[in-house]
Design a protein around this motif. Structure first.
Motif, short mmCIF file in Angstrom:
data_model
loop_
_atom_site.label_atom_id
_atom_site.label_comp_id
_atom_site.label_asym_id
_atom_site.label_seq_id
_atom_site.Cartn_x
_atom_site.Cartn_y
_atom_site.Cartn_z
N LYS A 210 40.22 13.49 0.08
CA LYS A 210 39.03 12.47 0.63
C LYS A 210 39.33 10.94 0.44
O LYS A 210 39.29 10.33 1.45
CB LYS A 210 37.77 12.93 -0.21
CG LYS A 210 36.56 11.97 0.39
CD LYS A 210 35.14 12.21 -0.29
CE LYS A 210 34.10 11.49 0.42
NZ LYS A 210 32.78 11.81 -0.31
N GLU A 211 39.97 10.59 -0.51
CA GLU A 211 40.35 9.17 -0.85
C GLU A 211 41.49 8.94 -0.12
O GLU A 211 41.29 7.62 0.83
CB GLU A 211 40.67 9.09 -2.35
CG GLU A 211 41.37 7.65 -2.57
CD GLU A 211 41.86 7.53 -4.05
OE1 GLU A 211 42.15 6.46 -4.24
OE2 GLU A 211 41.74 8.37 -4.75
N THR A 212 42.43 9.66 0.37
CA THR A 212 43.63 9.33 1.13
C THR A 212 43.16 9.41 2.53
O THR A 212 43.46 8.50 3.34
CB THR A 212 44.81 10.52 0.87
OG1 THR A 212 45.07 10.44 -0.31
CG2 THR A 212 45.97 10.33 1.79
N LEU A 213 42.30 10.27 2.85
CA LEU A 213 41.98 10.45 4.41
C LEU A 213 41.00 9.25 4.79
O LEU A 213 41.23 8.72 5.82
CB LEU A 213 41.16 11.76 4.80
CG LEU A 213 40.74 12.13 5.96
CD1 LEU A 213 42.07 11.81 7.05
CD2 LEU A 213 40.22 13.25 6.21
N ALA A 214 40.02 8.73 3.92
CA ALA A 214 39.33 7.79 4.13
C ALA A 214 40.23 6.26 4.32
O ALA A 214 39.73 5.48 5.21
CB ALA A 214 38.26 7.58 2.70
N ALA A 215 40.92 6.13 3.55
CA ALA A 215 41.77 4.90 3.76
C ALA A 215 42.68 5.03 5.10
O ALA A 215 42.66 3.97 5.78
CB ALA A 215 42.96 4.91 2.63
N ASP B 267 32.57 10.60 5.92
CA ASP B 267 31.56 10.79 5.36
C ASP B 267 31.67 11.90 4.10
O ASP B 267 31.35 11.81 2.85
CB ASP B 267 30.61 11.41 6.10
CG ASP B 267 29.84 10.29 7.17
OD1 ASP B 267 29.41 9.26 6.66
OD2 ASP B 267 30.31 10.52 8.32
N GLU B 268 32.29 13.12 4.46
CA GLU B 268 32.63 14.10 3.43
C GLU B 268 33.87 14.94 3.90
O GLU B 268 33.95 15.19 5.13
CB GLU B 268 31.56 15.08 3.12
CG GLU B 268 31.12 15.84 2.19
CD GLU B 268 31.75 15.23 0.93
OE1 GLU B 268 32.90 15.50 0.31
OE2 GLU B 268 30.69 14.50 0.46
N ILE B 269 34.24 15.69 2.80
CA ILE B 269 35.36 16.73 3.18
C ILE B 269 34.91 18.00 2.54
O ILE B 269 34.27 17.89 1.33
CB ILE B 269 36.81 16.41 3.11
CG1 ILE B 269 37.08 16.27 1.70
CG2 ILE B 269 37.08 15.16 3.74
CD1 ILE B 269 38.51 16.43 1.22
N ASN B 270 35.45 19.08 3.01
CA ASN B 270 35.12 20.60 2.31
C ASN B 270 36.30 21.39 2.59
O ASN B 270 36.55 21.67 3.61
CB ASN B 270 34.03 21.05 2.89
CG ASN B 270 32.56 20.47 2.50
OD1 ASN B 270 31.93 20.56 1.45
ND2 ASN B 270 31.92 19.91 3.67
N ILE B 271 36.96 21.51 1.39
CA ILE B 271 38.00 22.38 1.46
C ILE B 271 37.49 23.81 1.39
O ILE B 271 37.17 24.47 0.11
CB ILE B 271 39.01 22.28 0.36
CG1 ILE B 271 39.81 20.79 0.70
CG2 ILE B 271 40.24 23.48 0.20
CD1 ILE B 271 40.57 20.40 -0.62
N THR B 272 37.48 24.60 2.20
CA THR B 272 36.90 26.09 2.05
C THR B 272 37.78 27.13 1.74
O THR B 272 37.26 28.08 1.18
CB THR B 272 36.34 26.41 3.78
OG1 THR B 272 37.45 26.49 4.74
CG2 THR B 272 35.39 25.42 4.18
N GLU B 273 38.93 26.91 1.95
CA GLU B 273 40.07 28.04 1.55
C GLU B 273 41.36 27.65 1.34
O GLU B 273 41.80 26.75 1.93
CB GLU B 273 40.04 29.20 2.63
CG GLU B 273 40.61 30.38 2.22
CD GLU B 273 40.45 31.56 3.42
OE1 GLU B 273 40.96 32.67 3.17
OE2 GLU B 273 40.05 31.35 4.57
N PHE B 274 42.16 28.24 0.39
CA PHE B 274 43.45 28.10 0.06
C PHE B 274 44.17 29.43 0.34
O PHE B 274 43.74 30.56 -0.08
CB PHE B 274 44.01 27.58 -1.37
CG PHE B 274 43.77 26.24 -1.55
CD1 PHE B 274 44.00 25.33 -0.78
CD2 PHE B 274 42.74 25.92 -2.60
CE1 PHE B 274 44.06 23.77 -1.21
CE2 PHE B 274 42.45 24.47 -2.65
CZ PHE B 274 43.01 23.60 -2.12
N LYS B 275 45.03 29.51 1.24
CA LYS B 275 45.70 30.85 1.66
C LYS B 275 47.44 30.64 1.18
O LYS B 275 47.93 29.52 1.54
CB LYS B 275 45.94 31.21 3.11
CG LYS B 275 44.20 31.55 3.65
CD LYS B 275 44.44 31.94 5.15
CE LYS B 275 42.93 32.24 5.54
NZ LYS B 275 43.03 32.47 7.24
#
Length: 280
Positions: A162-167, A177-185
């Motif tokens: 989130k910090e990296t993407l916001a920059a 506004d917000e991020i959600n990591i829904t899954e790691f495959k």
């Protein structure tokens, strides 16, 4: 003749009236077009970018009714509400495991800066800016963690992404506004390795618990043996002559209780009986 003359005069008067009225009608139509073209309404949740002869103007129109110069200025509406972008990003972890991350991102355009965004990027900002920025942020953060840490430190990973993407988005006049990591495959090989590791850990834990159980049971046996030995020692210390006499008397009482009333022909045991047949 007179009737024909009247008709001709009426036609001439009509033509004169039409010639006089036509300019006013045309002027009215033009005024209506100008009036209609000079009014613009910016809808809720949008901002208006003003183009004057194709050039982006510094003024950004807020929601509501506005006026513009007809045929000279053009207003382009831009949505500034929260939008969503979701994608699957494949990256390598620090231990070189291939990880596919499913991430959902909520963002919006900075309302007062939409004109600059339009001037530099255009309206295709999701494909040009957002999607590449998400991929770059996920890859940069994923490379800092092992595959196992990506799962165990999920909240920390999410915060760094989130910090990296916001920059990155702020550079292009967008706010995250917000991020959600829904899954790691992970790869099939890595999933199998994790499963085998979990089985080994479960077996090791079971063996450890078994050893602990055996140790406890052995200690319990030792304690029971100590208790029995201590009990025997105490019993030996408490054996006295009075106790011996009491036990003998109790034995004689049990023998009397079992006697059927017949005198034995032979004396024996602890009871002082004699053979009556010999007494004459």
């Amino acid at each position: 003749m007179e009737k024909d003359n009247v008709i001709k005069m009426n036609l001439k008067n009509g033509e004169k009236f039409t010639k006089v009225l036509l300019p006013f009608v045309l002027a009215g139509v033009i005024l209506l077009l100008l009036a209609f073209n000079s009014i613009v309404i910016v809808q809720a949740g949008t901002r208006g970018i003003v183009l004057q002869l194709g050039a982006v103007q510094p003024l950004v129109l807020n929601e509501g009714l506005h006026f513009k110069i007809p045929f000279v200025q053009q207003v382009i509406p831009v949505d500034v509400r929260v939008g969503k972008a979701q994608s699957d990003q494949t990256a390598a972890s620090r231990d070189l495991q291939i990880v596919t991350t499913t991430i959902a991102v909520n963002f919006h355009l900075v309302p007062d800066e939409v004109n600059t965004l339009y001037q530099n990027v255009g309206l295709a900002y999701e494909d040009r800016i957002v999607a590449p920025a998400i991929g770059e942020a996920v890859k940069a953060v994923t490379a800092q963690y092992t595959a196992e840490e990506l799962i165990s430190k999920r909240s920390e990973v999410s915060a760094k992404v989130k910090e990296t993407l916001a920059a990155k988005l702020s550079t292009y006049h967008m706010a995250l506004d917000e991020i959600n990591i829904t899954e790691f495959k992970f790869s099939t090989e890595y999933n199998n390795a994790i499963e085998q590791k979990q089985i080994a850990e479960q077996n090791a834990l079971k063996a450890k618990l078994d050893l602990q159980r055996i140790a406890v049971e052995a200690q319990q046996k030792v304690e029971r043996a100590k208790a029995e030995a201590e009990s025997l020692r105490l019993q030996k210390q408490e054996v006295t002559q009075e106790l011996i006499d009491l036990r003998r008397i109790e034995a004689q009482m049990r023998a009397i209780e079992k006697w059927d009333g017949k005198m034995p022909s032979v004396t024996g045991g602890a009871t002082p009986f004699i053979d009556i047949n010999q007494v004459k």
